[in-house]
Design a protein around this motif. Structure first.
Motif, PDB file in Angstrom:
ATOM      1  N   GLY A  14       0.818  -1.247  -0.078  1.00 59.53           N
ATOM      2  CA  GLY A  14      -0.106   0.133  -0.139  1.00 59.53           C
ATOM      3  C   GLY A  14       0.826   1.390  -0.142  1.00 59.53           C
ATOM      4  O   GLY A  14       2.123   1.157   0.216  1.00 59.53           O
ATOM      5  N   THR A  15       0.140   2.401  -0.362  1.00 58.52           N
ATOM      6  CA  THR A  15       0.779   3.798  -0.238  1.00 58.52           C
ATOM      7  C   THR A  15       0.463   4.560   0.511  1.00 58.52           C
ATOM      8  O   THR A  15      -0.604   4.400   1.238  1.00 58.52           O
ATOM      9  CB  THR A  15       0.627   4.328  -1.694  1.00 58.52           C
ATOM     10  OG1 THR A  15      -0.818   4.625  -1.895  1.00 58.52           O
ATOM     11  CG2 THR A  15       1.130   3.771  -2.830  1.00 58.52           C
ATOM     12  N   PHE A  16       1.685   5.160   1.124  1.00 57.08           N
ATOM     13  CA  PHE A  16       1.440   6.269   2.405  1.00 57.08           C
ATOM     14  C   PHE A  16       1.707   7.544   1.807  1.00 57.08           C
ATOM     15  O   PHE A  16       2.526   8.081   1.231  1.00 57.08           O
ATOM     16  CB  PHE A  16       2.541   5.799   3.539  1.00 57.08           C
ATOM     17  CG  PHE A  16       2.495   4.634   4.120  1.00 57.08           C
ATOM     18  CD1 PHE A  16       1.654   4.276   5.344  1.00 57.08           C
ATOM     19  CD2 PHE A  16       2.953   3.323   3.506  1.00 57.08           C
ATOM     20  CE1 PHE A  16       1.461   3.042   5.846  1.00 57.08           C
ATOM     21  CE2 PHE A  16       2.919   2.118   4.237  1.00 57.08           C
ATOM     22  CZ  PHE A  16       2.204   2.027   5.189  1.00 57.08           C
ATOM     23  N   GLY A  17       0.450   8.406   1.984  1.00 62.18           N
ATOM     24  CA  GLY A  17       0.297   9.630   1.216  1.00 62.18           C
ATOM     25  C   GLY A  17       1.035  10.744   2.119  1.00 62.18           C
ATOM     26  O   GLY A  17       1.263  11.864   1.551  1.00 62.18           O
ATOM     27  N   HIS A  18       1.133  10.540   3.528  1.00 58.99           N
ATOM     28  CA  HIS A  18       1.789  11.717   4.328  1.00 58.99           C
ATOM     29  C   HIS A  18       3.058  11.085   5.095  1.00 58.99           C
ATOM     30  O   HIS A  18       2.886  10.058   5.602  1.00 58.99           O
ATOM     31  CB  HIS A  18       0.668  12.177   5.283  1.00 58.99           C
ATOM     32  CG  HIS A  18      -0.325  12.803   4.518  1.00 58.99           C
ATOM     33  ND1 HIS A  18      -0.501  14.162   4.440  1.00 58.99           N
ATOM     34  CD2 HIS A  18      -1.685  12.379   4.026  1.00 58.99           C
ATOM     35  CE1 HIS A  18      -1.816  14.395   3.696  1.00 58.99           C
ATOM     36  NE2 HIS A  18      -2.382  13.351   3.669  1.00 58.99           N
ATOM     37  N   ARG A  19       4.055  11.939   5.003  1.00 60.60           N
ATOM     38  CA  ARG A  19       5.221  11.433   5.703  1.00 60.60           C
ATOM     39  C   ARG A  19       5.914  12.783   6.513  1.00 60.60           C
ATOM     40  O   ARG A  19       5.789  13.768   5.842  1.00 60.60           O
ATOM     41  CB  ARG A  19       6.458  11.028   4.321  1.00 60.60           C
ATOM     42  CG  ARG A  19       6.131   9.792   4.040  1.00 60.60           C
ATOM     43  CD  ARG A  19       7.194   9.622   3.037  1.00 60.60           C
ATOM     44  NE  ARG A  19       7.152   8.154   2.314  1.00 60.60           N
ATOM     45  CZ  ARG A  19       6.122   7.838   1.444  1.00 60.60           C
ATOM     46  NH1 ARG A  19       5.470   8.598   0.753  1.00 60.60           N
ATOM     47  NH2 ARG A  19       6.288   6.415   1.059  1.00 60.60           N
ATOM     48  N   GLY A  64      10.516   8.325  11.907  1.00 61.73           N
ATOM     49  CA  GLY A  64       9.304   8.825  10.678  1.00 61.73           C
ATOM     50  C   GLY A  64       8.329   8.222  10.746  1.00 61.73           C
ATOM     51  O   GLY A  64       8.286   7.060  11.261  1.00 61.73           O
ATOM     52  N   VAL A  65       7.365   8.946  10.330  1.00 60.25           N
ATOM     53  CA  VAL A  65       5.923   8.674  10.478  1.00 60.25           C
ATOM     54  C   VAL A  65       5.491   8.528   9.189  1.00 60.25           C
ATOM     55  O   VAL A  65       5.535   9.717   8.232  1.00 60.25           O
ATOM     56  CB  VAL A  65       4.907   9.656  11.219  1.00 60.25           C
ATOM     57  CG1 VAL A  65       3.723   9.189  11.209  1.00 60.25           C
ATOM     58  CG2 VAL A  65       5.856   9.660  12.654  1.00 60.25           C
ATOM     59  N   GLU A  66       4.809   7.500   8.692  1.00 64.83           N
ATOM     60  CA  GLU A  66       4.049   7.580   7.339  1.00 64.83           C
ATOM     61  C   GLU A  66       2.384   7.162   7.552  1.00 64.83           C
ATOM     62  O   GLU A  66       2.530   6.272   8.360  1.00 64.83           O
ATOM     63  CB  GLU A  66       4.708   6.477   6.265  1.00 64.83           C
ATOM     64  CG  GLU A  66       6.320   6.967   6.026  1.00 64.83           C
ATOM     65  CD  GLU A  66       6.992   5.792   5.224  1.00 64.83           C
ATOM     66  OE1 GLU A  66       6.691   5.538   3.986  1.00 64.83           O
ATOM     67  OE2 GLU A  66       7.518   5.048   5.928  1.00 64.83           O
ATOM     68  N   SER A 103      -1.469   6.430   5.988  1.00 62.37           N
ATOM     69  CA  SER A 103      -2.516   6.315   4.907  1.00 62.37           C
ATOM     70  C   SER A 103      -3.770   6.450   5.542  1.00 62.37           C
ATOM     71  O   SER A 103      -3.801   6.537   6.678  1.00 62.37           O
ATOM     72  CB  SER A 103      -2.241   5.059   4.089  1.00 62.37           C
ATOM     73  OG  SER A 103      -2.620   4.168   4.853  1.00 62.37           O
ATOM     74  N   ASP A 104      -4.998   6.210   4.729  1.00 62.63           N
ATOM     75  CA  ASP A 104      -6.280   6.184   5.268  1.00 62.63           C
ATOM     76  C   ASP A 104      -6.411   4.939   6.536  1.00 62.63           C
ATOM     77  O   ASP A 104      -7.272   4.852   7.117  1.00 62.63           O
ATOM     78  CB  ASP A 104      -7.152   6.197   4.323  1.00 62.63           C
ATOM     79  CG  ASP A 104      -7.281   7.420   3.665  1.00 62.63           C
ATOM     80  OD1 ASP A 104      -6.807   8.580   4.295  1.00 62.63           O
ATOM     81  OD2 ASP A 104      -7.766   7.684   2.598  1.00 62.63           O
ATOM     82  N   SER A 105      -5.829   3.874   6.074  1.00 58.19           N
ATOM     83  CA  SER A 105      -5.913   2.580   6.782  1.00 58.19           C
ATOM     84  C   SER A 105      -4.882   2.106   7.603  1.00 58.19           C
ATOM     85  O   SER A 105      -5.007   1.104   8.463  1.00 58.19           O
ATOM     86  CB  SER A 105      -6.412   1.499   5.750  1.00 58.19           C
ATOM     87  OG  SER A 105      -5.243   1.195   5.034  1.00 58.19           O
ATOM     88  N   LYS A 106      -3.554   2.543   7.338  1.00 55.10           N
ATOM     89  CA  LYS A 106      -2.217   2.202   8.065  1.00 55.10           C
ATOM     90  C   LYS A 106      -1.409   3.288   8.540  1.00 55.10           C
ATOM     91  O   LYS A 106      -1.519   4.482   8.003  1.00 55.10           O
ATOM     92  CB  LYS A 106      -1.518   1.546   7.244  1.00 55.10           C
ATOM     93  CG  LYS A 106      -2.217  -0.226   6.769  1.00 55.10           C
ATOM     94  CD  LYS A 106      -1.214  -1.083   5.999  1.00 55.10           C
ATOM     95  CE  LYS A 106      -2.070  -2.182   5.498  1.00 55.10           C
ATOM     96  NZ  LYS A 106      -1.501  -2.706   4.212  1.00 55.10           N
ATOM     97  N   ILE A 107      -0.639   2.942   9.469  1.00 53.38           N
ATOM     98  CA  ILE A 107       0.594   4.010  10.019  1.00 53.38           C
ATOM     99  C   ILE A 107       1.647   3.148   9.974  1.00 53.38           C
ATOM    100  O   ILE A 107       1.892   1.779  10.249  1.00 53.38           O
ATOM    101  CB  ILE A 107       0.212   4.643  11.146  1.00 53.38           C
ATOM    102  CG1 ILE A 107       1.289   5.609  11.755  1.00 53.38           C
ATOM    103  CG2 ILE A 107       0.038   3.567  12.365  1.00 53.38           C
ATOM    104  CD1 ILE A 107       1.138   6.325  12.847  1.00 53.38           C
ATOM    105  N   ARG A 108       2.943   3.698   9.483  1.00 47.98           N
ATOM    106  CA  ARG A 108       4.168   3.106   9.415  1.00 47.98           C
ATOM    107  C   ARG A 108       5.183   4.132  10.306  1.00 47.98           C
ATOM    108  O   ARG A 108       5.357   5.131  10.040  1.00 47.98           O
ATOM    109  CB  ARG A 108       4.921   2.818   8.130  1.00 47.98           C
ATOM    110  CG  ARG A 108       6.046   1.894   8.358  1.00 47.98           C
ATOM    111  CD  ARG A 108       6.370   1.199   6.686  1.00 47.98           C
ATOM    112  NE  ARG A 108       6.490   2.126   5.663  1.00 47.98           N
ATOM    113  CZ  ARG A 108       6.272   1.879   4.380  1.00 47.98           C
ATOM    114  NH1 ARG A 108       5.770   0.718   4.191  1.00 47.98           N
ATOM    115  NH2 ARG A 108       6.346   2.577   3.458  1.00 47.98           N
TER     116      ARG A 108
END
Length: 380
Positions: free
Chosen positions: A123-128, A221-223, A225-230
């Motif tokens: 999946g893609t993470f839109g905010h970093r 580092g925080v990434e 998306s609407d359904s996940k956080i990394r």
């Protein structure tokens, strides 16, 4: 696969990843940790399908490859090996056994194929963005005690992270509530967090974040998306290995409009020494019943009287000198909740903003506005 690693590196990494694995699993592969040897490092990964933790450590790779073995078992083995040992991990040709050798100790562990191991990172993470580990830990520590454990209101089973405009600047805010109390902590929003969606990070993930913050100076580092956080915890300090990466699903729900329960017009201000107050509450609550836990605060004329009455065992009172210039007031609170909040305050003086015996009370540090707590009263 054939690889040699230092015990200290392997133990530290297994300690990070094995905690995610539940002791009881109906799906066998979820009891295992994934080991992947390639390019001069050994990568470890564990998951419970909601949360995944991975880390890479330096290794001497004789034969690259990958397999999975029981996470808690290999952790216990490595923990009991001698300090300073070199550990050799090698898979047999039968594809079902991993040999672990260290000095005179030899273990043969049953494997499951790595192709069965689930992957959460897709999946893609839109905010970093990034923030210091100390700031992240502070936001989490100040709010996690108020997370609800009531499964029916699942959207309260985590911390709500979001950005908000306050005082002419963008703030990064964490909020948790269980309906009886609310905790809010905030900081200046890190660059890159603008426009991020509001996210609810689950309770188990919050607990892992607290354990993974080992060096307050490090960057996280925080990434999102609407359904996940990394979250990527950068390696730091002596003997540091690779970065620890935590990926988690978010709670799929809408956090309530918490601003409505934060009282704005509470005009009775009580200032009390934080440590004295906490110690007094702890003492008088000794007599309260486990179920009730109510402590009555009687405030007026520069003094605060704490009272607990338990029909089964007796009563207790204690008096404290305080700063209070408003009308006298009697109000009851859950003693456990008072102690939880007192434990999060940072300054020596606690400020209570009261209204009446039936309305929520606002509690915060004296002279600080980065955290606040709301507590519902009890009838006493």
């Amino acid at each position: 696969m054939k690889v040699t690693v230092e015990r200290a590196h392997l133990l530290k990494s297994l300690n990070h990843v094995h905690r995610v694995v539940e002791r009881r699993n109906t799906i066998p592969i979820l009891s295992n940790v994934l080991l992947r040897a390639e390019g001069g490092e050994l990568k470890l990964k564990a998951t419970d399908l909601d949360l995944e933790v991975s880390e890479a450590i330096p290794a001497m790779v004789a034969e690259p490859g990958a397999t999975t073995v029981p996470a808690h078992m290999i952790y216990d083995i490595v923990r009991k090996l001698q300090d300073g040992a070199q550990i050799e991990l090698a898979t047999r040709n039968d594809g079902a056994t991993l040999d672990l050798k260290a000095g005179r100790s030899k273990f043969a562990l049953q494997m499951l194929p790595e192709t069965d191991f689930p992957d959460l990172t897709a999946g893609t993470f839109g905010h970093r963005f990034s923030l210091s580990a100390a700031d992240l830990k502070r936001l989490v520590d100040r709010t996690q005690f108020a997370i609800s454990t009531e499964e029916t209101r699942y959207y309260l089973n985590g911390i709500y992270f979001h950005t908000v405009e306050a005082g002419g600047e963008l703030r990064f805010r964490a909020v948790a509530t269980d309906g009886h109390r609310l905790a809010q902590a905030e900081m200046v929003a890190p660059h890159g967090s603008e426009g991020m969606p509001g996210i609810i990070v689950p309770r188990k993930t919050v607990g892992e974040i607290q354990k993974l913050v080992e060096d307050p100076e490090a960057k996280v580092g925080v990434e999102v998306s609407d359904s996940k956080i990394r979250l990527t915890f950068a390696a730091a300090g002596e003997g540091a290995t690779g970065a620890v990466v935590l990926t988690s699903k978010l709670i799929d729900g809408t956090f309530p409009e918490y601003g409505r329960v934060i009282p704005q017009g509470n005009d009775k201000e009580l200032k009390v020494d934080r440590d004295e107050f906490a110690a007094a509450v702890d003492r008088v609550s000794t007599i309260s019943s486990e179920r009730g836990r109510a402590v009555k605060l009687t405030v007026g004329d520069g003094r605060l009287v704490l009272t607990v009455v338990n029909p089964d065992s007796g009563s207790a009172t204690e008096e404290l000198a305080v700063e209070y210039e408003s009308d006298p007031l009697d109000i009851g609170f859950n003693s456990r909740y008072l102690l939880d909040i007192a434990g999060q305050l940072e300054t020596d003086t606690a400020v209570f903003r009261l209204a009446d015996p039936g309305s929520p009370t606002l509690i915060h540090d004296f002279g600080q506005s980065n955290a606040l707590y709301v507590l519902m009263p009890m009838r006493v």
